[in-house]
Write a protein that holds these residues in place. Structure first.
Motif, PDB file in Angstrom:
ATOM      1  N   LEU A 119       0.827  -1.208   0.000  1.00 34.69           N
ATOM      2  CA  LEU A 119       0.000   0.000   0.000  1.00 34.69           C
ATOM      3  C   LEU A 119       0.856   1.251   0.000  1.00 34.69           C
ATOM      4  O   LEU A 119       0.477   2.275  -0.588  1.00 34.69           O
ATOM      5  CB  LEU A 119      -0.935   0.001   1.215  1.00 34.69           C
ATOM      6  N   LEU A 120       2.027   1.191   0.639  1.00 35.11           N
ATOM      7  CA  LEU A 120       2.915   2.349   0.645  1.00 35.11           C
ATOM      8  C   LEU A 120       3.473   2.599  -0.754  1.00 35.11           C
ATOM      9  O   LEU A 120       3.560   3.757  -1.201  1.00 35.11           O
ATOM     10  CB  LEU A 120       4.046   2.144   1.650  1.00 35.11           C
ATOM     11  N   PHE A 121       3.843   1.522  -1.447  1.00 32.73           N
ATOM     12  CA  PHE A 121       4.255   1.658  -2.848  1.00 32.73           C
ATOM     13  C   PHE A 121       3.164   2.355  -3.653  1.00 32.73           C
ATOM     14  O   PHE A 121       3.427   3.293  -4.415  1.00 32.73           O
ATOM     15  CB  PHE A 121       4.558   0.280  -3.437  1.00 32.73           C
ATOM     16  N   GLU A 122       1.916   1.923  -3.483  1.00 31.15           N
ATOM     17  CA  GLU A 122       0.798   2.513  -4.218  1.00 31.15           C
ATOM     18  C   GLU A 122       0.571   3.968  -3.817  1.00 31.15           C
ATOM     19  O   GLU A 122       0.200   4.797  -4.657  1.00 31.15           O
ATOM     20  CB  GLU A 122      -0.467   1.691  -3.990  1.00 31.15           C
ATOM     21  N   ALA A 123       0.796   4.278  -2.527  1.00 29.28           N
ATOM     22  CA  ALA A 123       0.618   5.651  -2.056  1.00 29.28           C
ATOM     23  C   ALA A 123       1.626   6.593  -2.718  1.00 29.28           C
ATOM     24  O   ALA A 123       1.292   7.727  -3.093  1.00 29.28           O
ATOM     25  CB  ALA A 123       0.764   5.708  -0.537  1.00 29.28           C
TER      26      ALA A 123
END
Length: 255
Positions: free
Chosen positions: A79-83
């Motif tokens: 999710l951090l990658f996507e953020a």
């Protein structure tokens, strides 16, 4: 181990290439991390700092170094990658993983839509920086219900060809999306069809719930790759892997 018992199945040895236990750290303190590893380190293969928790975790660098002192790789939740990606900050993401000495990287598209060719492009680039775990499946229940098994298989093949070392089968934080139904029940047809085309050694099945862990241990054996394991469940899982928990007690006694 602490006792001599016959008919205990053979676990792969660390550093493992399969039979992995991936632990989800949702915010352990530095002291909690040290206490956890003092007991569980021999059974932990990789740790994910869940979702975007790394952004708000105090003493992040110190915590990562504690894990690394046990030779346990740490990675940021997909999710951090996507953020970073949704904010057009891919270069900042790369800078962050380098700054914190992160050698394992999760690439996912569970919260946002990324064209698959573009996702494979990110996998290819990031594979030059470390070990890529590519997550397949959506956190959106509407999106996941329309994905047939053949499409899962096509996507997994393409992402491994792009450079992913492992495919992570999405389950969500509560084990109710991706390879599971809303109830947490395994989508058995999907799982079994995937296994006709993809080696179990290359798939990490997110399985935060005990009944989900048990399903994969029964289906694949004690060396199934399991992920999203809560830190406090690692010892219990390892006992279940080798037939020393009530649910798995009879798995190996007939061998």
């Amino acid at each position: 181990m602490n006792f001599n018992l016959d008919k205990i199945p053979g676990r792969t040895a660390q550093p493992r290439s399969f039979g992995l236990t991936m632990v989800t750290d949702k915010g352990l303190s530095l002291q909690d991390t040290k206490d956890f590893l003092s007991v569980s380190a021999p059974h932990v293969d990789v740790v994910k700092l869940a979702f975007g928790s790394a952004y708000v975790t105090p003493n992040l660098a110190e915590k990562i170094k504690v894990y690394q002192s046990y030779n346990i790789p740490v990675y940021f939740g997909g999710l951090l990658f996507e953020a970073f990606l949704v904010r057009n900050q891919y270069d900042d993401f790369v800078k962050a993983i380098k700054e914190y000495g992160i050698t394992h990287i999760e690439v996912s598209d569970g919260a946002i839509t990324i064209p698959h060719a573009e996702k494979c492009g990110y996998i290819e680039k990031l594979a030059k920086l470390g070990t890529v775990y590519s997550k397949v499946g959506s956190k959106d229940k509407d999106r996941q219900h329309i994905t047939p098994p053949y499409k899962y298989i096509e996507v997994m093949h393409a992402e491994m060809e792009a450079g992913a070392q492992y495919i992570v089968a999405e389950a969500g934080e509560n084990g109710t999306v991706g390879i599971y139904r809303d109830s947490g029940e395994v989508r058995e047809g999907l799982v079994q069809e995937i296994l006709t085309r993809i080696s179990h050694e290359k798939i990490i099945w997110e399985a935060p719930l005990k009944n989900q862990q048990l399903y994969f241990l029964d289906l694949i054996g004690c060396n199934a790759n399991l992920g999203n394991i809560p830190a406090y469940e690692v010892i219990a899982l390892e006992a279940m892997r080798v037939g020393l928990r009530g649910d798995s007690f009879h798995f190996y006694l007939g061998e």
